[in-house]
Design a protein around this motif. Structure first.
Motif, PDB file in Angstrom:
ATOM      1  N   LEU A  24       0.822  -1.214   0.000  1.00 49.19           N
ATOM      2  CA  LEU A  24       0.000   0.000   0.000  1.00 49.19           C
ATOM      3  C   LEU A  24       0.854   1.261   0.000  1.00 49.19           C
ATOM      4  CD1 LEU A  24      -2.855  -1.051   2.443  1.00 49.19           C
ATOM      5  CD2 LEU A  24      -3.090  -0.504   0.019  1.00 49.19           C
ATOM      6  N   PHE A  25       1.919   1.280   0.792  1.00 53.02           N
ATOM      7  CA  PHE A  25       2.784   2.459   0.801  1.00 53.02           C
ATOM      8  C   PHE A  25       3.528   2.611  -0.520  1.00 53.02           C
ATOM      9  CE2 PHE A  25       2.248   2.292   5.453  1.00 53.02           C
ATOM     10  CZ  PHE A  25       1.874   3.610   5.652  1.00 53.02           C
ATOM     11  N   ALA A  26       3.910   1.500  -1.127  1.00 56.92           N
ATOM     12  CA  ALA A  26       4.602   1.573  -2.416  1.00 56.92           C
ATOM     13  C   ALA A  26       3.675   2.105  -3.510  1.00 56.92           C
ATOM     14  CB  ALA A  26       5.146   0.197  -2.804  1.00 56.92           C
ATOM     15  N   ASP A  33      -3.050   8.973   3.825  1.00 52.50           N
ATOM     16  CA  ASP A  33      -4.347   8.420   3.430  1.00 52.50           C
ATOM     17  C   ASP A  33      -4.479   6.921   3.690  1.00 52.50           C
ATOM     18  OD1 ASP A  33      -5.046  10.952   2.609  1.00 52.50           O
ATOM     19  OD2 ASP A  33      -4.632  10.575   0.487  1.00 52.50           O
ATOM     20  N   ILE A  34      -3.383   6.254   4.007  1.00 48.18           N
ATOM     21  CA  ILE A  34      -3.425   4.802   4.221  1.00 48.18           C
ATOM     22  C   ILE A  34      -3.785   4.534   5.681  1.00 48.18           C
ATOM     23  CG2 ILE A  34      -2.089   2.664   4.162  1.00 48.18           C
ATOM     24  CD1 ILE A  34      -0.435   4.059   1.891  1.00 48.18           C
ATOM     25  N   THR A  35      -4.922   3.877   5.868  1.00 47.82           N
ATOM     26  CA  THR A  35      -5.444   3.655   7.216  1.00 47.82           C
ATOM     27  C   THR A  35      -5.204   2.215   7.673  1.00 47.82           C
ATOM     28  OG1 THR A  35      -7.606   2.923   6.437  1.00 47.82           O
ATOM     29  CG2 THR A  35      -7.293   5.320   6.731  1.00 47.82           C
ATOM     30  N   MET A  36      -5.439   1.980   8.946  1.00 48.25           N
ATOM     31  CA  MET A  36      -5.364   0.619   9.488  1.00 48.25           C
ATOM     32  C   MET A  36      -6.403  -0.259   8.805  1.00 48.25           C
ATOM     33  SD  MET A  36      -2.934   0.318  11.826  1.00 48.25           S
ATOM     34  CE  MET A  36      -3.180  -0.632  13.327  1.00 48.25           C
ATOM     35  N   ALA A  37      -7.574   0.291   8.508  1.00 46.97           N
ATOM     36  CA  ALA A  37      -8.618  -0.478   7.824  1.00 46.97           C
ATOM     37  C   ALA A  37      -8.153  -0.890   6.435  1.00 46.97           C
ATOM     38  CB  ALA A  37      -9.905   0.340   7.738  1.00 46.97           C
ATOM     39  N   ASP A  38      -7.469   0.003   5.723  1.00 42.72           N
ATOM     40  CA  ASP A  38      -6.938  -0.329   4.393  1.00 42.72           C
ATOM     41  C   ASP A  38      -5.945  -1.490   4.484  1.00 42.72           C
ATOM     42  OD1 ASP A  38      -8.329   1.846   3.250  1.00 42.72           O
ATOM     43  OD2 ASP A  38      -6.617   3.194   3.504  1.00 42.72           O
ATOM     44  N   ILE A  39      -5.063  -1.408   5.465  1.00 36.57           N
ATOM     45  CA  ILE A  39      -4.027  -2.434   5.619  1.00 36.57           C
ATOM     46  C   ILE A  39      -4.654  -3.768   6.008  1.00 36.57           C
ATOM     47  CG2 ILE A  39      -1.992  -3.102   6.963  1.00 36.57           C
ATOM     48  CD1 ILE A  39      -1.390  -0.006   7.138  1.00 36.57           C
ATOM     49  N   ALA A  40      -5.616  -3.731   6.923  1.00 35.92           N
ATOM     50  CA  ALA A  40      -6.294  -4.967   7.339  1.00 35.92           C
ATOM     51  C   ALA A  40      -6.990  -5.613   6.150  1.00 35.92           C
ATOM     52  CB  ALA A  40      -7.300  -4.663   8.447  1.00 35.92           C
ATOM     53  N   ALA A  41      -7.691  -4.810   5.344  1.00 30.52           N
ATOM     54  CA  ALA A  41      -8.391  -5.351   4.171  1.00 30.52           C
ATOM     55  C   ALA A  41      -7.403  -5.950   3.178  1.00 30.52           C
ATOM     56  CB  ALA A  41      -9.219  -4.249   3.505  1.00 30.52           C
ATOM     57  N   GLU A  42      -6.314  -5.257   2.941  1.00 32.47           N
ATOM     58  CA  GLU A  42      -5.292  -5.737   1.993  1.00 32.47           C
ATOM     59  C   GLU A  42      -4.663  -7.046   2.479  1.00 32.47           C
ATOM     60  OE1 GLU A  42      -2.574  -5.137  -1.430  1.00 32.47           O
ATOM     61  OE2 GLU A  42      -4.431  -4.120  -0.921  1.00 32.47           O
ATOM     62  N   ALA A  43      -4.488  -7.161   3.802  1.00 31.94           N
ATOM     63  CA  ALA A  43      -3.860  -8.356   4.384  1.00 31.94           C
ATOM     64  C   ALA A  43      -4.844  -9.500   4.591  1.00 31.94           C
ATOM     65  CB  ALA A  43      -3.205  -8.003   5.712  1.00 31.94           C
ATOM     66  N   GLY A  46      -8.681  -8.996  10.301  1.00 32.07           N
ATOM     67  CA  GLY A  46      -9.547  -8.012  10.936  1.00 32.07           C
ATOM     68  C   GLY A  46      -8.741  -6.859  11.498  1.00 32.07           C
ATOM     69  N   LYS A  47      -9.388  -5.701  11.618  1.00 30.08           N
ATOM     70  CA  LYS A  47      -8.707  -4.535  12.194  1.00 30.08           C
ATOM     71  C   LYS A  47      -8.247  -4.821  13.619  1.00 30.08           C
ATOM     72  CE  LYS A  47     -11.268  -0.893  11.977  1.00 30.08           C
ATOM     73  NZ  LYS A  47     -11.844   0.456  11.882  1.00 30.08           N
ATOM     74  N   GLY A  48      -9.026  -5.602  14.353  1.00 34.84           N
ATOM     75  CA  GLY A  48      -8.647  -5.944  15.722  1.00 34.84           C
ATOM     76  C   GLY A  48      -7.306  -6.653  15.784  1.00 34.84           C
ATOM     77  N   THR A  49      -7.027  -7.491  14.797  1.00 35.99           N
ATOM     78  CA  THR A  49      -5.741  -8.193  14.729  1.00 35.99           C
ATOM     79  C   THR A  49      -4.600  -7.188  14.657  1.00 35.99           C
ATOM     80  OG1 THR A  49      -6.750 -10.090  13.639  1.00 35.99           O
ATOM     81  CG2 THR A  49      -4.374  -9.838  13.370  1.00 35.99           C
ATOM     82  N   LEU A  50      -4.773  -6.157  13.842  1.00 35.61           N
ATOM     83  CA  LEU A  50      -3.741  -5.126  13.713  1.00 35.61           C
ATOM     84  C   LEU A  50      -3.533  -4.381  15.022  1.00 35.61           C
ATOM     85  CD1 LEU A  50      -3.937  -5.644  10.660  1.00 35.61           C
ATOM     86  CD2 LEU A  50      -3.876  -3.194  10.330  1.00 35.61           C
TER      87      LEU A  50
END
Length: 197
Positions: A24-26, A33-43, A46-50
């Motif tokens: 996502l950062f690349a 603009d890159i949120t924890m929700a974006d990263i969780a979805a990409e991975a 769940g957001k809770g895991t992050l």
């Protein structure tokens, strides 16, 4: 009681999260603009895991940054010349700065996001303290150099992520020219500091 080993799925999740954040950062144009929700979805977690694993966005950025920086850190701590501890200080200082510059050029958005997170001051970040301490200790080996602490701060200012982004992104300064200018700047600062001028 035996030490608990991380579960296999936790290790797998960690790898997936770091790879997703990396991607996502690349791809992204604005690190904010890159949120924890974006990263969780990409991975695919769940957001809770992050939040359980990293605490917050800054914690995740630090983990990704550290994972990316590990080869450079290993080279600095125990590697051969020019980064390793056996190299003369006058050669090691420009090599350390060059390694930081190249790392930030290769990880521009991640470096910007990390240096802009938390307190908003890159000088209070753990990675900054580590680089400053290392650079200061190497500078203090140069005969005649009397203020390794300030000189280390001044040299590290030349590789701040926002400056690197401005020069590479806005000004379009080629990588090799930036590296050459940084080496020249470091040599002049060390010469001036060692002569007391």
């Amino acid at each position: 009681m035996p030490e608990r080993k991380p579960r296999k799925d936790a290790a797998r999740n960690r790898e997936a999260v770091l790879a997703a954040a990396d991607a996502l950062f690349a791809r992204g144009t604005s690190p904010e603009d890159i949120t924890m929700a974006d990263i969780a979805a990409e991975a695919g977690v769940g957001k809770g895991t992050l939040f359980r694993a990293y605490g917050d966005r800054s914690g995740l950025l630090r983990a990704l940054y550290e994972a990316r920086l590990e080869p450079v850190t290993d080279a600095v701590e125990s590697g051969p010349a020019p980064l390793g501890p056996g190299t003369p200080a006058q050669e090691r200082v420009p090599a350390l700065l060059d390694a930081v510059l190249c790392f930030k050029l290769d990880n521009r958005r991640l470096a910007l996001a990390l240096e802009g997170s938390g307190s908003g001051s890159p000088y209070q970040a753990e990675h900054y303290e580590r680089w400053h301490g290392l650079l200061r200790s190497v500078l203090e080996q140069i005969p005649g150099l009397t203020d390794g602490d300030f000189t280390a701060h001044a040299l590290l200012a030349a590789v701040r992520a926002d400056l690197v982004e401005y020069l590479a992104g806005q000004e379009g300064l080629p990588r090799e020219r930036m590296r050459a200018q940084l080496a020249d700047f470091a040599a002049r600062v060390m010469a001036g500091a060692a002569s007391g001028s």
